[in-house]
Motif scaffolding. Structure first.
Motif, PDB file in Angstrom:
ATOM      1  N   THR A 167      -6.269  11.357   8.671  1.00 49.94           N
ATOM      2  CA  THR A 167      -5.483  11.550   7.656  1.00 49.94           C
ATOM      3  C   THR A 167      -6.273  12.173   6.391  1.00 49.94           C
ATOM      4  OG1 THR A 167      -4.760   8.983   7.866  1.00 49.94           O
ATOM      5  CG2 THR A 167      -4.657   9.788   5.573  1.00 49.94           C
ATOM      6  N   VAL A 168      -7.509  12.138   6.376  1.00 52.53           N
ATOM      7  CA  VAL A 168      -8.289  12.868   5.595  1.00 52.53           C
ATOM      8  C   VAL A 168      -8.174  14.468   5.905  1.00 52.53           C
ATOM      9  CG1 VAL A 168     -10.635  13.708   4.561  1.00 52.53           C
ATOM     10  CG2 VAL A 168      -9.880  11.374   4.927  1.00 52.53           C
ATOM     11  N   LEU A 169      -8.153  14.781   7.258  1.00 53.73           N
ATOM     12  CA  LEU A 169      -7.980  16.233   7.527  1.00 53.73           C
ATOM     13  C   LEU A 169      -6.547  16.598   7.189  1.00 53.73           C
ATOM     14  CD1 LEU A 169      -9.516  15.963  11.079  1.00 53.73           C
ATOM     15  CD2 LEU A 169     -10.511  17.102   9.033  1.00 53.73           C
ATOM     16  N   ALA A 170      -5.385  15.818   7.189  1.00 52.36           N
ATOM     17  CA  ALA A 170      -4.271  16.214   6.950  1.00 52.36           C
ATOM     18  C   ALA A 170      -3.944  16.316   5.469  1.00 52.36           C
ATOM     19  CB  ALA A 170      -3.288  15.310   7.538  1.00 52.36           C
ATOM     20  N   THR A 171      -4.751  15.645   4.456  1.00 56.38           N
ATOM     21  CA  THR A 171      -4.261  15.646   3.216  1.00 56.38           C
ATOM     22  C   THR A 171      -5.213  16.460   2.305  1.00 56.38           C
ATOM     23  OG1 THR A 171      -5.746  13.545   2.831  1.00 56.38           O
ATOM     24  CG2 THR A 171      -3.301  13.230   3.254  1.00 56.38           C
ATOM     25  N   LEU A 172      -6.323  16.870   2.817  1.00 54.11           N
ATOM     26  CA  LEU A 172      -7.213  17.560   2.003  1.00 54.11           C
ATOM     27  C   LEU A 172      -6.678  18.758   1.429  1.00 54.11           C
ATOM     28  CD1 LEU A 172     -10.170  17.333   1.018  1.00 54.11           C
ATOM     29  CD2 LEU A 172     -11.044  18.326   2.826  1.00 54.11           C
ATOM     30  N   PRO A 173      -6.104  19.711   2.618  1.00 51.25           N
ATOM     31  CA  PRO A 173      -5.456  20.976   2.250  1.00 51.25           C
ATOM     32  C   PRO A 173      -4.299  20.807   1.016  1.00 51.25           C
ATOM     33  CG  PRO A 173      -5.554  21.026   4.433  1.00 51.25           C
ATOM     34  CD  PRO A 173      -5.998  19.320   3.986  1.00 51.25           C
ATOM     35  N   LYS A 174      -3.552  19.608   1.003  1.00 55.38           N
ATOM     36  CA  LYS A 174      -2.447  19.414   0.403  1.00 55.38           C
ATOM     37  C   LYS A 174      -3.395  19.010  -1.280  1.00 55.38           C
ATOM     38  CE  LYS A 174       0.824  19.648   2.940  1.00 55.38           C
ATOM     39  NZ  LYS A 174       1.855  21.008   2.818  1.00 55.38           N
ATOM     40  N   ILE A 175      -4.113  18.375  -1.243  1.00 57.76           N
ATOM     41  CA  ILE A 175      -5.021  17.907  -2.647  1.00 57.76           C
ATOM     42  C   ILE A 175      -5.633  19.092  -3.205  1.00 57.76           C
ATOM     43  CG2 ILE A 175      -6.985  16.878  -3.815  1.00 57.76           C
ATOM     44  CD1 ILE A 175      -6.757  14.684  -1.334  1.00 57.76           C
TER      45      ILE A 175
ATOM     46  N   MET B  61      -2.622  20.957  -4.793  1.00 57.31           N
ATOM     47  CA  MET B  61      -2.229  20.449  -6.285  1.00 57.31           C
ATOM     48  C   MET B  61      -3.334  20.846  -7.280  1.00 57.31           C
ATOM     49  SD  MET B  61      -1.915  16.185  -6.784  1.00 57.31           S
ATOM     50  CE  MET B  61      -3.548  15.998  -6.576  1.00 57.31           C
ATOM     51  N   LEU B  62      -4.671  20.702  -6.813  1.00 57.50           N
ATOM     52  CA  LEU B  62      -5.464  20.965  -7.882  1.00 57.50           C
ATOM     53  C   LEU B  62      -5.290  22.273  -8.663  1.00 57.50           C
ATOM     54  CD1 LEU B  62      -8.629  19.194  -6.545  1.00 57.50           C
ATOM     55  CD2 LEU B  62      -7.313  18.368  -8.536  1.00 57.50           C
ATOM     56  N   MET B  63      -4.902  23.292  -7.656  1.00 56.67           N
ATOM     57  CA  MET B  63      -4.856  24.883  -8.149  1.00 56.67           C
ATOM     58  C   MET B  63      -3.561  25.027  -8.699  1.00 56.67           C
ATOM     59  SD  MET B  63      -6.923  26.564  -4.958  1.00 56.67           S
ATOM     60  CE  MET B  63      -6.757  28.248  -5.984  1.00 56.67           C
ATOM     61  N   SER B  64      -2.807  24.108  -8.868  1.00 56.80           N
ATOM     62  CA  SER B  64      -1.286  24.046  -9.189  1.00 56.80           C
ATOM     63  C   SER B  64      -1.539  24.541 -10.743  1.00 56.80           C
ATOM     64  CB  SER B  64      -0.420  23.230  -9.047  1.00 56.80           C
ATOM     65  OG  SER B  64      -0.815  21.889  -9.839  1.00 56.80           O
ATOM     66  N   ARG B  65      -0.335  24.771 -11.482  1.00 56.23           N
ATOM     67  CA  ARG B  65      -0.194  25.084 -12.990  1.00 56.23           C
ATOM     68  C   ARG B  65      -0.534  23.855 -13.503  1.00 56.23           C
ATOM     69  NH1 ARG B  65       4.749  28.494 -14.789  1.00 56.23           N
ATOM     70  NH2 ARG B  65       3.789  29.808 -13.314  1.00 56.23           N
ATOM     71  N   ARG B  66      -0.304  22.731 -13.336  1.00 55.33           N
ATOM     72  CA  ARG B  66      -0.544  21.391 -13.770  1.00 55.33           C
ATOM     73  C   ARG B  66      -1.929  21.253 -13.873  1.00 55.33           C
ATOM     74  NH1 ARG B  66       1.510  15.541 -11.619  1.00 55.33           N
ATOM     75  NH2 ARG B  66       0.464  14.235 -13.363  1.00 55.33           N
TER      76      ARG B  66
ATOM     77  N   ASP C 165     -13.097  23.346  -5.242  1.00 52.39           N
ATOM     78  CA  ASP C 165     -14.077  23.121  -4.093  1.00 52.39           C
ATOM     79  C   ASP C 165     -15.226  22.352  -4.687  1.00 52.39           C
ATOM     80  OD1 ASP C 165     -12.503  24.388  -2.494  1.00 52.39           O
ATOM     81  OD2 ASP C 165     -13.616  26.220  -2.410  1.00 52.39           O
ATOM     82  N   LEU C 166     -15.484  22.578  -5.856  1.00 51.73           N
ATOM     83  CA  LEU C 166     -16.965  21.860  -6.306  1.00 51.73           C
ATOM     84  C   LEU C 166     -16.560  20.364  -6.798  1.00 51.73           C
ATOM     85  CD1 LEU C 166     -19.679  21.536  -7.509  1.00 51.73           C
ATOM     86  CD2 LEU C 166     -18.956  22.801  -9.504  1.00 51.73           C
ATOM     87  N   LEU C 167     -15.350  20.159  -7.559  1.00 54.17           N
ATOM     88  CA  LEU C 167     -14.895  18.763  -7.812  1.00 54.17           C
ATOM     89  C   LEU C 167     -14.678  18.139  -6.725  1.00 54.17           C
ATOM     90  CD1 LEU C 167     -13.604  17.066 -10.152  1.00 54.17           C
ATOM     91  CD2 LEU C 167     -11.409  18.177  -9.511  1.00 54.17           C
TER      92      LEU C 167
END
Length: 519
Positions: free
Chosen positions: A354-362, A365-370, A379-381
């Protein structure tokens, strides 16, 4: 257990954007270029995608067979130490629950700690030379040689515990002799490294992260299936049956190797009769590599890099804690048989997936405009949050006086188990692509140095906990929590890399004469 499944050679590819930017960066590639054409025999796979799937299946078999052997070998070692403690010269195994005395478990902890350290030292001495060999003569010869060492090590350990019982009862540390077999090809560490190198060879830059993710899933699935099968077999048939099953997988692995062609591009491999294969050329390459390592020490001038390297310095301690220490700890303090601990650990393989599958999505999301995080900031966060989860999980485990609370701590820790690949992605931002190999040399060195504060120290913590009881029982996990807290504090002081200043600029600055008017 989470550390075992995530701390593998492909840990960097968990973050696709960082991987595409930096991985294999010493080799120039066109990002849009197709993968290399495979020079395959009639019986070998010819499609790069098929090759990656086959390599992922090999990863599954290697990790699964290794997990099949691990817990039974621990049980056989425990029985050997137990015979010494009771002065029993019989060849029959002593009832496992009689071996849970403090004296037996303390001796076993020290033995496993020093065995782990010796393995790390041998890996340090062998992985680098065989990696050089793979770049000179090809992946297939290197991986087959490493496979021979892997098979010898897998057979020799249990075999010594069976046929050399009397000698081992006089001196259990004779088991360290099996680590010397890593000289033959480098053993499992080189095999795993070569599998990822082969996947990189047959994948385009665009597909490389996805290919590595397939291998990571294969390894994680093997880490899930191996303990489950081990538990069922040990509960019903004893420790030797899973050992034999693990051994039986090795011929299949060898057979599957035959279906994979050489993946190193022909223009990169030394041709027959070329003088580059001479001893002089190899010595020169070794000299150049050592020079690169000395140059890599210059990276430490940026204080953020050594602070980020704390993650890797303490990686060996976490690895040991969540492999040998956790099995022994649960068995001793919660009254579980070693076979039963495999049922406790196996479900966390699903959480790893689950961690492997969701980490790229997270990451996306963090790099999105929002949210607006940069690649480095993201990466640091994630590295900071993963590290603090390791701390929280270890603290819970340390204060656990029942298995339910311990499982809760292990659950929390699993969500932070990607700290190592995240830290690798973070620290890679500080160097230009042509200097990534120097940086990874520092990462590997940090991990090896950390071995000395891993197994032996954890064994001492386990022993102290046995002697003092009470809250001291959780000392191994408090030690992991301390290391995680030190790492997290260090990460708080990590600053973004200069926008324009690069390592190449730093080297040029060193070559220029100083201006006497500069401060």
């Amino acid at each position: 257990m989470a550390e075992v499944l995530l701390d593998i050679p492909a840990d960097a590819p968990l973050l696709a954007d960082s991987e595409r930017q930096h991985d294999d960066s010493d080799r120039p590639h066109d990002a849009a270029a197709p993968p290399p054409t495979l020079q395959a025999a009639r019986w070998q796979v010819k499609s790069p995608k098929t090759a990656v799937r086959l390599i992922a299946f090999l990863e599954f078999l290697i990790i699964g067979s290794g997990m099949l052997l691990m817990i039974p070998i621990y049980r056989l070692i425990e029985d050997t130490v137990c015979h010494v403690y009771y002065g029993d010269d019989s060849l029959e195994m002593i009832d496992e629950m009689k071996c849970k005395t403090d004296e037996v478990q303390a001796r076993m902890a020290y033995l496993l700690g020093w065995l782990g350290l010796f393995n790390s030292i041998m890996s340090l001495l062998t992985t680098f030379p065989y990696g050089m060999l793979a770049d000179k003569v090809g992946r297939k010869p290197t991986i087959l040689l490493a496979y021979a060492g892997m098979g010898l090590a897998a057979v020799s350990g249990p075999l010594m515990l069976r046929v050399a019982q009397h000698a081992l009862r006089k001196n259990p540390y004779l088991l360290m002799v099996t680590s010397l077999l890593l000289v033959v090809g480098g053993g499992t560490p080189v095999v795993l490294s070569m599998l990822y190198a082969m996947a990189a060879d047959v994948s385009s830059e665009k597909d490389k992260a996805a290919s590595f993710l397939q291998l990571t899933f294969g390894a994680t699935a093997g880490g899930l299936a191996g303990p489950l099968l081990t538990g069922f077999l040990m509960e019903r048939l004893g420790p030797w049956i899973p050992v034999f099953v693990g051994w039986s997988i090795y011929p299949l692995i060898l057979l599957l190797f035959c279906f994979i062609p050489e993946t190193l591009p022909i223009d990169k491999k030394t041709k027959r009769g070329d003088t580059d294969v001479s001893l002089k050329a190899l010595k020169q390459q070794l000299s150049n590599s050592l020079a690169d390592f000395r140059a890599a020490l210059g990276l430490l001038k940026n204080p953020s890099i050594p602070l980020a390297l704390l993650t890797f310095l303490f990686q060996a301690a976490r690895f040991t804690a969540y492999t040998s220490t956790i099995i022994q700890y649960v068995s001793k303090h919660f009254g579980w048989r070693l076979a039963e601990t495999s049922f406790l650990l196996a479900p966390f393989g699903v959480l790893n997936l689950t961690v492997l599958a969701t980490l790229p999505k997270i990451s996306e999301m963090l790099m999105s405009r929002r949210f607006g995080y940069s690649s480095f900031g993201k990466d640091l966060l994630l590295t900071r949050y993963s590290t603090i989860l390791l701390f929280i999980g270890a603290v819970i485990e340390g204060f656990s006086h029942n298995v339910v609370l311990f499982i809760i701590g292990l659950f929390v820790e699993t969500f932070g188990a990607a700290a190592s690949p995240l830290a690798r992605a973070t620290v890679t931002h500080y160097v230009e692509p042509e200097f990534v190999s120097r940086l990874y040399a520092l990462v590997s060195t940090s991990e090896i140095v950390g071995s000395f504060i891993g197994g032996p120290v954890l064994a001492w913590c386990f022993d102290v906990g046995l002697q003092r009881k009470g809250v001291w029982t959780g000392l191994p996990w408090f030690y992991i929590a301390l290391l995680s807290m030190i790492t997290w504090i260090g990460l708080l002081f990590v600053r973004p890399p200069p926008a324009k200043k690069t390592l190449a600029d730093d080297e040029n600055d060193e070559m220029e004469p100083m201006n006497p008017h500069d401060d």
